[in-house]
Design an enzyme around this catalytic site. Structure first.
Site: not given
Ligand code: NAD
Ligand code: UD1
Length: 332
Positions: A124, A148, A152
């Site tokens: 991330s 978190y 990572k």
């Molecule tokens: P998500 O929660 O939708 O998907 C994660 C999946 O992993 C879920 O289906 C959950 O059931 C499964 N899971 C969790 N723990 C497990 C375990 N111990 N064994 C087997 N399955 C397990 O999340 P996502 O948004 O799809 O994110 C996927 C990955 O990307 C994560 O590692 C997250 O940290 C990373 N990531 C997500 C974002 C985001 O904004 N969505 C941003 C940066 C990084």
């Molecule tokens: C969040 C996570 C970050 C993750 C990223 C990607 C936090 C503190 N950080 O970041 O670890 O990698 O998502 O998914 O959760 N905002 C509003 N109102 C709301 C929600 C958000 O104004 O109700 C604003 C926030 O202040 C920010 C922007 O929208 O400026 C995006 O917010 P968000 O979607 O939560 O993402 P990140 O803060 O970038």
């Protein structure tokens, strides 16, 4: 190739599964459904037009991971499984270390037992901490500011050690910026638990009437309209980035990190206006205090992804909003 997706039923995993399956790979989903819907594997299979095997198990069950790797003759693993909510990680850090760190160690042990040494890891942009310059390239210093983010960063470092210990490993850490949107069909998408923390799912629920209004966290940032700027990337672009990375690893050993972002930042108010346009609904909002821990602006330099993977994001902000809205309407 035969590819195992841990967390394959989740938000990013499900879209990546579809893209990989449609590109001709044999995809196996491995998920304990702790944060996903049991119907997702079936949905992906019907969208892909072929049955994707689904193993419901925890990555910490090393023997079960090993069994899945053997049975399906896996060539490469994409490791999405883990917990991802920043606030929750501050409240229950042990759960986060147990799942994100121990889960990865267990996966690596299983992979080593069967000599599967190609791995993509979901990292991330949070590992960069407070941006010291923009746009953020991969040389930007890392500094995680919450549990978190630390999971990572620890996993990235651990994977570096593993790759250095044995030249056969091929490991890529993909640092996602802000994934949003859904498949254009609206059949799969992000299913937030409870009140969404992230902006896009919150806006979608305001548009559908599930929530009254959005709180905009701060309008006094040093940005054009005073609201926070982020690099929102369409989840289908992100999924295609994984397909490009899988292809790249076939001919590259070692360990590397790559940003997956668009390079384009949008403010909170840009997002509100774009969503109003896509949905045809008003998004009432109020200006609230800044959210602790937020940064004014964060966006990627995506040049390395283009150079190494030949990949770049192509979908627009309108595409991100329209697909989110389609999924939201199918949900309620
Ligand atoms: P998500 O929660 O939708 O998907 C994660 C999946 O992993 C879920 O289906 C959950 O059931 C499964 N899971 C969790 N723990 C497990 C375990 N111990 N064994 C087997 N399955 C397990 O999340 P996502 O948004 O799809 O994110 C996927 C990955 O990307 C994560 O590692 C997250 O940290 C990373 N990531 C997500 C974002 C985001 O904004 N969505 C941003 C940066 C990084
Ligand atoms: C969040 C996570 C970050 C993750 C990223 C990607 C936090 C503190 N950080 O970041 O670890 O990698 O998502 O998914 O959760 N905002 C509003 N109102 C709301 C929600 C958000 O104004 O109700 C604003 C926030 O202040 C920010 C922007 O929208 O400026 C995006 O917010 P968000 O979607 O939560 O993402 P990140 O803060 O970038």
């Amino acid at each position: 190739m035969n590819i195992l997706l841990t967390g394959g039923a989740g938000y990013i995993g499900s879209h990546t599964a579809l893209v990989l399956a449609q590109a001709g790979h044999n995809v196996v989903l491995f998920d304990n459904l702790s944060n996903s819907d049991a119907a997702v594997p079936e949905k992906i299979s019907s969208m892909a037009g072929k049955k994707l095997p689904f193993v419901q198990a925890d990555v910490r069950a090393t023997d079960l991971v090993e069994k899945a790797l053997r049975e399906h003759r896996i060539d490469a693993v994409v490791h999405f499984a883990g917990f991802k909510a920043v606030g929750e990680s501050v409240a229950v850090p042990i759960e986060y270390y147990a799942n994100n760190i121990h889960g990865t160690v267990s996966l690596l042990q299983a992979m080593q037992r069967v000599s599967v040494k190609t791995l993509l890891f979901s990292s991330s942009a949070t590992v960069y901490g407070l941006p010291q310059y923009l746009p953020i390239d991969e040389a930007h210093p890392t500094h995680a500011i919450n549990p978190y983010g630390r999971t990572k960063l620890h996993v990235e470092e651990m994977l570096g050690d593993v790759a250095r210990s044995d030249a056969a490993w091929r490991i890529m850490c993909l640092r996602y910026f802000n994934p949003v949107g859904a498949h254009e069909s609206g059949m799969i998408g992000e299913r937030p638990n409870g009140i969404p923390n992230n902006l896009m799912p919150f806006i979608a629920q305001v548009a559908s009437g599930e929530r009254e209004r959005l709180q905009v966290f701060g309008n006094d940032y040093p940005t054009a309209d005073g609201t926070g700027i982020r690099d929102y990337i369409h989840v289908m672009d992100l999924a295609e980035g994984h397909a490009a990375a899988v292809h790249y690893l076939q001919s590259h050993q070692g360990w590397d990190v790559i940003n997956l972002g668009t390079g384009q930042g949008y403010s909170v108010l840009d997002m509100v206006r774009a969503f109003e346009k896509a949905s045809g609904r008003g998004i009432p909002y109020v200006i609230a205090a800044r959210r602790p821990g937020d940064v004014p602006a964060c966006y990627a330099n995506p040049a390395k992804a283009k150079r190494l993977l030949g990949w770049q994001a192509t979908r627009s902000l309108d595409d991100m909003c329209a697909s989110t809205w389609q999924f939201q309407r199918n949900r309620v």
